[in-house]
Design a protein around this motif. Structure first.
Motif, PDB file in Angstrom:
ATOM      1  N   LEU A 164     -15.173   2.082  15.599  1.00 26.86           N
ATOM      2  CA  LEU A 164     -16.203   3.110  15.524  1.00 26.86           C
ATOM      3  C   LEU A 164     -17.353   2.713  14.610  1.00 26.86           C
ATOM      4  N   SER A 165     -17.602   1.396  14.493  1.00 24.50           N
ATOM      5  CA  SER A 165     -18.643   0.922  13.592  1.00 24.50           C
ATOM      6  C   SER A 165     -20.053   1.157  14.135  1.00 24.50           C
ATOM      7  N   PHE A 166     -20.180   1.380  15.440  1.00 22.59           N
ATOM      8  CA  PHE A 166     -21.489   1.618  16.038  1.00 22.59           C
ATOM      9  C   PHE A 166     -22.030   2.953  15.544  1.00 22.59           C
ATOM     10  N   SER A 167     -23.326   3.025  15.333  1.00 22.16           N
ATOM     11  CA  SER A 167     -23.925   4.182  14.651  1.00 22.16           C
ATOM     12  C   SER A 167     -23.685   5.508  15.371  1.00 22.16           C
ATOM     13  N   SER A 168     -23.572   5.482  16.711  1.00 23.09           N
ATOM     14  CA  SER A 168     -23.437   6.738  17.445  1.00 23.09           C
ATOM     15  C   SER A 168     -21.989   7.098  17.779  1.00 23.09           C
ATOM     16  N   CYS A 169     -21.030   6.378  17.203  1.00 23.59           N
ATOM     17  CA  CYS A 169     -19.623   6.665  17.472  1.00 23.59           C
ATOM     18  C   CYS A 169     -19.103   7.755  16.535  1.00 23.59           C
ATOM     19  N   GLU A 170     -18.195   8.575  17.067  1.00 24.62           N
ATOM     20  CA  GLU A 170     -17.630   9.674  16.285  1.00 24.62           C
ATOM     21  C   GLU A 170     -16.118   9.700  16.434  1.00 24.62           C
ATOM     22  N   LEU A 171     -15.475  10.318  15.448  1.00 21.06           N
ATOM     23  CA  LEU A 171     -14.024  10.415  15.428  1.00 21.06           C
ATOM     24  C   LEU A 171     -13.610  11.865  15.256  1.00 21.06           C
ATOM     25  N   PHE A 172     -12.638  12.285  16.068  1.00 21.99           N
ATOM     26  CA  PHE A 172     -12.011  13.594  15.901  1.00 21.99           C
ATOM     27  C   PHE A 172     -10.517  13.349  15.887  1.00 21.99           C
ATOM     28  N   VAL A 173      -9.905  13.495  14.714  1.00 22.97           N
ATOM     29  CA  VAL A 173      -8.525  13.060  14.546  1.00 22.97           C
ATOM     30  C   VAL A 173      -7.665  14.176  13.967  1.00 22.97           C
ATOM     31  N   ASN A 174      -6.451  14.269  14.482  1.00 22.95           N
ATOM     32  CA  ASN A 174      -5.455  15.205  13.982  1.00 22.95           C
ATOM     33  C   ASN A 174      -4.671  14.495  12.884  1.00 22.95           C
ATOM     34  N   TYR A 175      -4.837  14.954  11.673  1.00 29.54           N
ATOM     35  CA  TYR A 175      -4.182  14.342  10.510  1.00 29.54           C
ATOM     36  C   TYR A 175      -2.980  15.203  10.129  1.00 29.54           C
ATOM     37  N   MET A 176      -1.791  14.714  10.451  1.00 30.28           N
ATOM     38  CA  MET A 176      -0.555  15.480  10.271  1.00 30.28           C
ATOM     39  C   MET A 176      -0.110  15.430   8.807  1.00 30.28           C
ATOM     40  N   VAL A 177      -0.787  16.184   7.987  1.00 23.46           N
ATOM     41  CA  VAL A 177      -0.571  16.105   6.547  1.00 23.46           C
ATOM     42  C   VAL A 177       0.842  16.531   6.155  1.00 23.46           C
ATOM     43  N   ASP A 178       1.444  17.438   6.913  1.00 20.67           N
ATOM     44  CA  ASP A 178       2.813  17.870   6.614  1.00 20.67           C
ATOM     45  C   ASP A 178       3.782  16.692   6.681  1.00 20.67           C
ATOM     46  N   HIS A 179       3.663  15.904   7.754  1.00 23.81           N
ATOM     47  CA  HIS A 179       4.527  14.733   7.918  1.00 23.81           C
ATOM     48  C   HIS A 179       4.237  13.683   6.850  1.00 23.81           C
ATOM     49  N   VAL A 180       2.959  13.473   6.564  1.00 28.60           N
ATOM     50  CA  VAL A 180       2.583  12.488   5.552  1.00 28.60           C
ATOM     51  C   VAL A 180       3.156  12.890   4.196  1.00 28.60           C
ATOM     52  N   ASN A 181       3.019  14.151   3.861  1.00 28.99           N
ATOM     53  CA  ASN A 181       3.517  14.648   2.582  1.00 28.99           C
ATOM     54  C   ASN A 181       5.029  14.451   2.464  1.00 28.99           C
ATOM     55  N   ARG A 182       5.730  14.641   3.573  1.00 30.20           N
ATOM     56  CA  ARG A 182       7.182  14.539   3.581  1.00 30.20           C
ATOM     57  C   ARG A 182       7.661  13.105   3.328  1.00 30.20           C
ATOM     58  N   PHE A 183       6.888  12.127   3.849  1.00 38.88           N
ATOM     59  CA  PHE A 183       7.344  10.735   3.773  1.00 38.88           C
ATOM     60  C   PHE A 183       6.600   9.896   2.727  1.00 38.88           C
ATOM     61  N   ALA A 184       5.600  10.481   2.065  1.00 38.91           N
ATOM     62  CA  ALA A 184       4.717   9.690   1.203  1.00 38.91           C
ATOM     63  C   ALA A 184       5.452   8.958   0.092  1.00 38.91           C
ATOM     64  N   THR A 185       6.499   9.559  -0.447  1.00 34.98           N
ATOM     65  CA  THR A 185       7.229   8.918  -1.551  1.00 34.98           C
ATOM     66  C   THR A 185       8.639   8.501  -1.148  1.00 34.98           C
ATOM     67  N   ALA A 186       8.924   8.540   0.170  1.00 33.65           N
ATOM     68  CA  ALA A 186      10.276   8.193   0.632  1.00 33.65           C
ATOM     69  C   ALA A 186      10.531   6.694   0.567  1.00 33.65           C
ATOM     70  N   GLY A 187       9.482   5.902   0.819  1.00 33.29           N
ATOM     71  CA  GLY A 187       9.610   4.455   0.732  1.00 33.29           C
ATOM     72  C   GLY A 187      10.085   3.773   1.999  1.00 33.29           C
ATOM     73  N   ASN A 188      10.465   4.547   3.034  1.00 35.78           N
ATOM     74  CA  ASN A 188      11.021   3.918   4.242  1.00 35.78           C
ATOM     75  C   ASN A 188      10.011   3.746   5.371  1.00 35.78           C
ATOM     76  N   VAL A 189       8.813   4.290   5.229  1.00 41.30           N
ATOM     77  CA  VAL A 189       7.790   4.125   6.274  1.00 41.30           C
ATOM     78  C   VAL A 189       6.460   3.690   5.646  1.00 41.30           C
ATOM     79  N   ASP A 190       6.549   2.962   4.557  1.00 44.36           N
ATOM     80  CA  ASP A 190       5.335   2.578   3.840  1.00 44.36           C
ATOM     81  C   ASP A 190       4.372   1.764   4.699  1.00 44.36           C
ATOM     82  N   HIS A 191       4.907   0.961   5.621  1.00 39.94           N
ATOM     83  CA  HIS A 191       4.022   0.148   6.461  1.00 39.94           C
ATOM     84  C   HIS A 191       3.131   1.040   7.332  1.00 39.94           C
ATOM     85  N   HIS A 192       3.669   2.166   7.821  1.00 40.21           N
ATOM     86  CA  HIS A 192       2.850   3.098   8.600  1.00 40.21           C
ATOM     87  C   HIS A 192       1.806   3.780   7.721  1.00 40.21           C
ATOM     88  N   LEU A 193       2.191   4.136   6.517  1.00 38.47           N
ATOM     89  CA  LEU A 193       1.284   4.846   5.627  1.00 38.47           C
ATOM     90  C   LEU A 193       0.164   3.939   5.118  1.00 38.47           C
TER      91      LEU A 193
END
Length: 366
Positions: A164-193
């Protein structure tokens, strides 16, 4: 990263609200971009099976129908290229059937609307597209990337930034913060995070002090990365709040054009989330709910008074501030906020006409 799904499933109320938002936004985005570009792209990174259990259309059909049923479609002469990416084989087969049926029902199919169905992961599709463009020494056409996963894997920040580096490109993304919060300090999915954020700073969420919000920390980090890594000067986020008042996820919109901000704001305020779900944002520590039936503009009023105390400012600058730095639309500024402030003698207004707040108006905040 999330519960498994069957090939098709029931349409959740919050998903319908999200799809309504997509429809409203594309209704404005298609004619604006097509007016000065030879080609524009809609990329659906997690396209799904095409329809839900009760027959409701999924995001690919919504995007196509928004274009083809648009009152200005006959005047849009550019090429529209739709990429629908779905990694699951059964869902991809269902999507293929649904797209074929849709095209059959809309014959003769317009020559300037092209569809490409891709049975692979979003990150793989995006990487291949980038490499193809490099080999052809071409840049990506203005693109709206709709990225709506069930979890948080397969969304590398580095890939989003390059795609999306082109000037007219846009992003609309669903950020699943609940899931991220659950796994952020678990240590088993760090590569995804690490992929998701493009940094290991998410690990600092474990140091959040009592009274601070882990979700807010993770929200602010993702927002910062979209600004710093993807180079989006305008990033908006909208919380999806369920009937218990809990934030399920955030919708992030990144754009490099103020017009994109305006279009997304207009779309947000049109959506009736329904089903006990609400969109919200925060301003000056207060939740702002996106409901046109009862708009609380007190947070906007307080924000303006705090920001411009002792200053003389143009109506254009106030519109820009409202649009870029608050959850509100331009239409929430004049009559709901400025008119009462003038009536109460709190602001002084210099206007070129006899009434209202037309272009050329200046406002002094004591």
């Amino acid at each position: 990263m999330a519960a498994p799904r069957t090939t098709v499933w029931q349409l959740d109320p919050h998903t319908k609200a999200k799809h309504d938002l997509l429809k409203f936004y594309l209704g404005g985005w298609f004619p604006v971009l097509s007016s000065y570009n030879g080609r524009i792209v809609f990329l659906d990174g997690f396209a799904g099976p095409g329809r839900y259990q009760s027959g409701e259309p999924g995001s690919p059909l919504i995007a196509l129908e928004t274009l083809l049923a648009h009152s200005y479609f006959s005047k849009m002469k550019c090429e529209f290229l739709f990429f629908f990416c779905e990694a699951k084989k059964d869902r991809f087969e269902s999507l293929t059937q649904q797209i074929a049926g849709y095209k059959e029902a809309h014959q003769p199919w317009p020559e300037n609307v092209k569809i490409q169905l891709i049975n692979s992961e979003f990150s793989e599709t995006a990487t291949n597209l980038i490499e193809h463009l490099r080999s052809q020494k071409r840049r990506l056409a203005p693109t709206f990337a709709f990225v709506d996963p069930f979890g948080f894997s397969g969304l590398p920040m580095s890939v989003l930034a390059e795609l999306l580096s082109f000037s007219s490109c846009e992003l609309f993304v669903n950020y699943m913060v609940d899931h991220v919060n659950r796994f952020a300090t678990a240590g088993n999915v760090d590569h995804h995070l690490v992929d998701l954020f493009g940094t290991t700073d998410y690990k600092q969420v474990g140091n959040v002090t009592p009274g601070q919000s882990r979700q807010q920390f993770l929200h602010d980090l993702y927002e910062r990365q979209l600004t710093d890594v993807c180079k989006f000067p305008y990033v908006q986020s909208f919380a999806m709040i369920n009937k218990t008042g809990h934030i399920g996820y955030y919708l992030f919109h990144g754009t490099r054009d103020v017009k994109g901000v305006e279009l997304m704001k207009d779309a947000m305020w049109k959506v009736d989330a329904g089903g006990g779900f609400q969109f919200s944002d925060r301003l000056a520590g207060q939740d702002v709910l996106f409901t046109e039936s009862a708009v609380d503009t007190d947070p906007l009023r307080r924000a303006l008074l705090a920001r411009y105390t002792g200053k003389r400012v143009s109506i254009t600058a106030l519109e820009q501030f409202t649009l870029i730095h608050t959850p509100y639309r331009k239409t929430h500024l004049r009559k709901p906020v400025l008119t009462p402030l003038e009536r109460e003698g709190i602001i002084q207004v210099e206007r070129p006409g006899r009434s209202g707040f037309p272009s050329g108006t200046w406002i002094t905040f004591p």
